[in-house]
Design a protein around this motif. Structure first.
Motif, PDB file in Angstrom:
ATOM      1  N   PHE A   1      51.758  32.479  34.818  1.00 40.41           N
ATOM      2  CA  PHE A   1      51.205  31.401  35.646  1.00 40.41           C
ATOM      3  C   PHE A   1      50.058  30.634  34.993  1.00 40.41           C
ATOM      4  N   GLY A   2      49.440  31.214  33.962  1.00 40.37           N
ATOM      5  CA  GLY A   2      48.372  30.521  33.259  1.00 40.37           C
ATOM      6  C   GLY A   2      47.248  30.078  34.169  1.00 40.37           C
ATOM      7  N   ALA A   3      46.845  28.819  34.031  1.00 48.24           N
ATOM      8  CA  ALA A   3      45.719  28.289  34.801  1.00 48.24           C
ATOM      9  C   ALA A   3      46.071  28.040  36.269  1.00 48.24           C
ATOM     10  N   ALA A   4      47.323  28.305  36.650  1.00 49.26           N
ATOM     11  CA  ALA A   4      47.731  28.084  38.046  1.00 49.26           C
ATOM     12  C   ALA A   4      47.213  29.173  38.975  1.00 49.26           C
ATOM     13  N   ILE A   5      46.685  30.276  38.418  1.00 55.62           N
ATOM     14  CA  ILE A   5      46.116  31.334  39.238  1.00 55.62           C
ATOM     15  C   ILE A   5      44.712  31.672  38.754  1.00 55.62           C
ATOM     16  N   ARG A   6      43.911  32.242  39.662  1.00 57.32           N
ATOM     17  CA  ARG A   6      42.530  32.638  39.337  1.00 57.32           C
ATOM     18  C   ARG A   6      42.226  33.910  40.100  1.00 57.32           C
ATOM     19  N   LEU A   7      41.667  34.911  39.392  1.00 59.19           N
ATOM     20  CA  LEU A   7      41.344  36.203  39.994  1.00 59.19           C
ATOM     21  C   LEU A   7      39.980  36.146  40.663  1.00 59.19           C
ATOM     22  N   LYS A   8      39.963  36.393  41.961  1.00 60.86           N
ATOM     23  CA  LYS A   8      38.705  36.365  42.709  1.00 60.86           C
ATOM     24  C   LYS A   8      37.900  37.658  42.532  1.00 60.86           C
ATOM     25  N   SER A   9      38.547  38.821  42.700  1.00 65.47           N
ATOM     26  CA  SER A   9      37.802  40.070  42.610  1.00 65.47           C
ATOM     27  C   SER A   9      38.728  41.224  42.270  1.00 65.47           C
ATOM     28  N   LEU A  10      38.121  42.275  41.757  1.00 72.68           N
ATOM     29  CA  LEU A  10      38.787  43.557  41.558  1.00 72.68           C
ATOM     30  C   LEU A  10      38.237  44.500  42.618  1.00 72.68           C
ATOM     31  N   ASP A  11      39.088  44.870  43.566  1.00 76.59           N
ATOM     32  CA  ASP A  11      38.649  45.651  44.716  1.00 76.59           C
ATOM     33  C   ASP A  11      38.982  47.123  44.494  1.00 76.59           C
ATOM     34  N   PHE A  12      37.939  47.950  44.413  1.00 75.69           N
ATOM     35  CA  PHE A  12      38.124  49.380  44.179  1.00 75.69           C
ATOM     36  C   PHE A  12      38.294  50.178  45.472  1.00 75.69           C
ATOM     37  N   SER A  13      38.053  49.545  46.607  1.00 73.21           N
ATOM     38  CA  SER A  13      38.276  50.168  47.921  1.00 73.21           C
ATOM     39  C   SER A  13      37.559  51.505  48.092  1.00 73.21           C
ATOM     40  N   GLY A  14      36.417  51.663  47.420  1.00 72.80           N
ATOM     41  CA  GLY A  14      35.606  52.877  47.584  1.00 72.80           C
ATOM     42  C   GLY A  14      36.234  54.125  47.015  1.00 72.80           C
ATOM     43  N   ARG A  15      37.140  53.990  46.040  1.00 77.33           N
ATOM     44  CA  ARG A  15      37.941  55.136  45.598  1.00 77.33           C
ATOM     45  C   ARG A  15      37.207  56.104  44.667  1.00 77.33           C
ATOM     46  N   PHE A  16      36.103  55.693  44.033  1.00 76.81           N
ATOM     47  CA  PHE A  16      35.515  56.526  42.987  1.00 76.81           C
ATOM     48  C   PHE A  16      34.402  57.433  43.509  1.00 76.81           C
ATOM     49  N   GLN A  17      34.376  58.671  43.001  1.00 77.68           N
ATOM     50  CA  GLN A  17      33.375  59.655  43.403  1.00 77.68           C
ATOM     51  C   GLN A  17      32.165  59.682  42.475  1.00 77.68           C
TER      52      GLN A  17
END
Length: 358
Positions: free
Chosen positions: A175-191
């Protein structure tokens, strides 16, 4: 003007990828005036009749213009419901902004102080479990997003950093420049922060605006936040939680949403973040049309909203109970200029989506 009756309806709306979300719709009736409409988003009430009875016990005879007083009272209640107390307080808060906006003939955002922006940058969710289940189907959700004229998405990590990196890399090739990543959501998974940091380092080259919720432990979040040079956001639902997160340095931005007690309450969370020098965004993708309209009303009126936001109900859900959905164009959502929340329920659609009423 006095509240005379509260009605509640349980509806269900399917998401594009198949999951079905429930929403409790409320109607606040008054002795002389319009009906206020609200929503407890993404909620299923096994006890809808009990909710309606409790609402009526608490609210009939009250002055609906006393929004803050009613919100304080409702947030102090224990409903004992399958729907959270915060969601139930939020539904009435939304309905009161809708009602009072209609009475005064102004959009809800005017009751929140007026616009500081005309539109809100919002994203579509892609889930790592979808990628693990079917890589190409998950890719198809992004293709649909682009086909609809949007581009911003957020990614809930799968738990396998190599898979996440492969998916995000392949999507950039397609998709190239047609998409943009807003965030990487870890959902509280790490201890622990070391594992969280290694995971983040493996995929941060995909250039997100921020990381989301690395851990449910604020101490772990604080150690992680100190070691990255991107914003780190946490879901904040109470003043106590927000104060502790700010004091510990557990994040650099609050992720707040109307489901945490309604616009009346989350405005305080915006103020707390501002006093602590932290940024804000409007979070969650769970709202149907009434909830999304409220989220956008808040978002256009808060000066310290400085990160892209999460509501994308107009694209996420295949069906809506409203006559007209919230306007969504090019990954921006726009507030209604109609009085109140600007949402009119379609009675035929409501009848089709309603699974219970009280």
């Amino acid at each position: 003007m006095k509240i005379t009756r509260i009605e509640t309806f349980q509806i269900e709306t399917p998401r594009y990828y198949g999951h079905v979300s429930g929403h409790v719709i409320v109607k606040v009736h008054v002795d002389a005036g319009p009906v206020g409409l609200g929503e407890a988003s993404d909620s299923r009430a096994a006890d809808l009749g009990a909710i309606a009875r409790r609402y009526n016990e608490l609210l009939v005879g009250r002055d609906p213009t006393r929004i803050t007083e009613i919100n304080e009272m409702l947030r102090a209640q224990s409903f004992g419901s399958t729907v959270s107390d915060a969601h139930l307080a939020s539904a009435i808060d939304l309905a009161l902004y809708d009602l009072n906006g209609k009475v005064q003939g102004v959009p809800a955002y005017q009751l929140l102080g007026g616009k500081v922006r005309d539109r809100v940058y919002c994203c579509y969710p892609i889930f790592g479990w979808q990628v693990k289940e079917d890589f190409e189907t998950a890719a198809g959700y992004l293709q649909r997003l682009v086909d609809l004229g949007h581009h911003l998405f957020r990614y809930y990590v799968s738990g396998e950093s190599e898979l996440d990196d492969r998916f995000l890399s392949e999507m950039k090739v397609r998709f190239g420049a047609a998409i943009r990543l807003k965030s990487l959501d870890f959902s509280g998974r790490f201890q622990d922060w070391e594992t969280a940091l290694r995971y983040a380092d493996a995929i941060r080259h995909h250039d997100p605006f921020h990381f989301e919720q690395p851990s449910r432990d604020l101490r772990v979040c604080a150690q992680f936040t100190r070691r990255v040079n991107l914003p780190v956001t946490l879901h904040i639902g109470s003043l106590e939680q927000g104060y502790e997160a700010a004091e510990r340095g557990a994040c650099t931005a609050f992720n707040v949403a109307c489901v945490a007690g309604g616009p009346t309450h989350i405005r305080r969370l915006f103020a707390l973040a501002e006093s602590a020098g932290l940024r804000c965004l409007i979070g969650t993708d769970q709202e149907s049309t009434l909830g999304t309209a409220a989220q956008i009303s808040v978002a256009v009126s808060m000066p310290n909203l400085s990160l892209p936001c999460d509501p994308m109900g107009p694209v996420l859900y295949t069906r809506s109970p409203a006559v007209k959905r919230v306007r969504a164009e090019g990954s921006y959502l726009y507030p209604s200029e109609e009085p109140g929340l600007g949402v009119e329920l379609d009675e035929e659609k409501m009848a089709q989506l309603t699974v219970a009423s009280a």
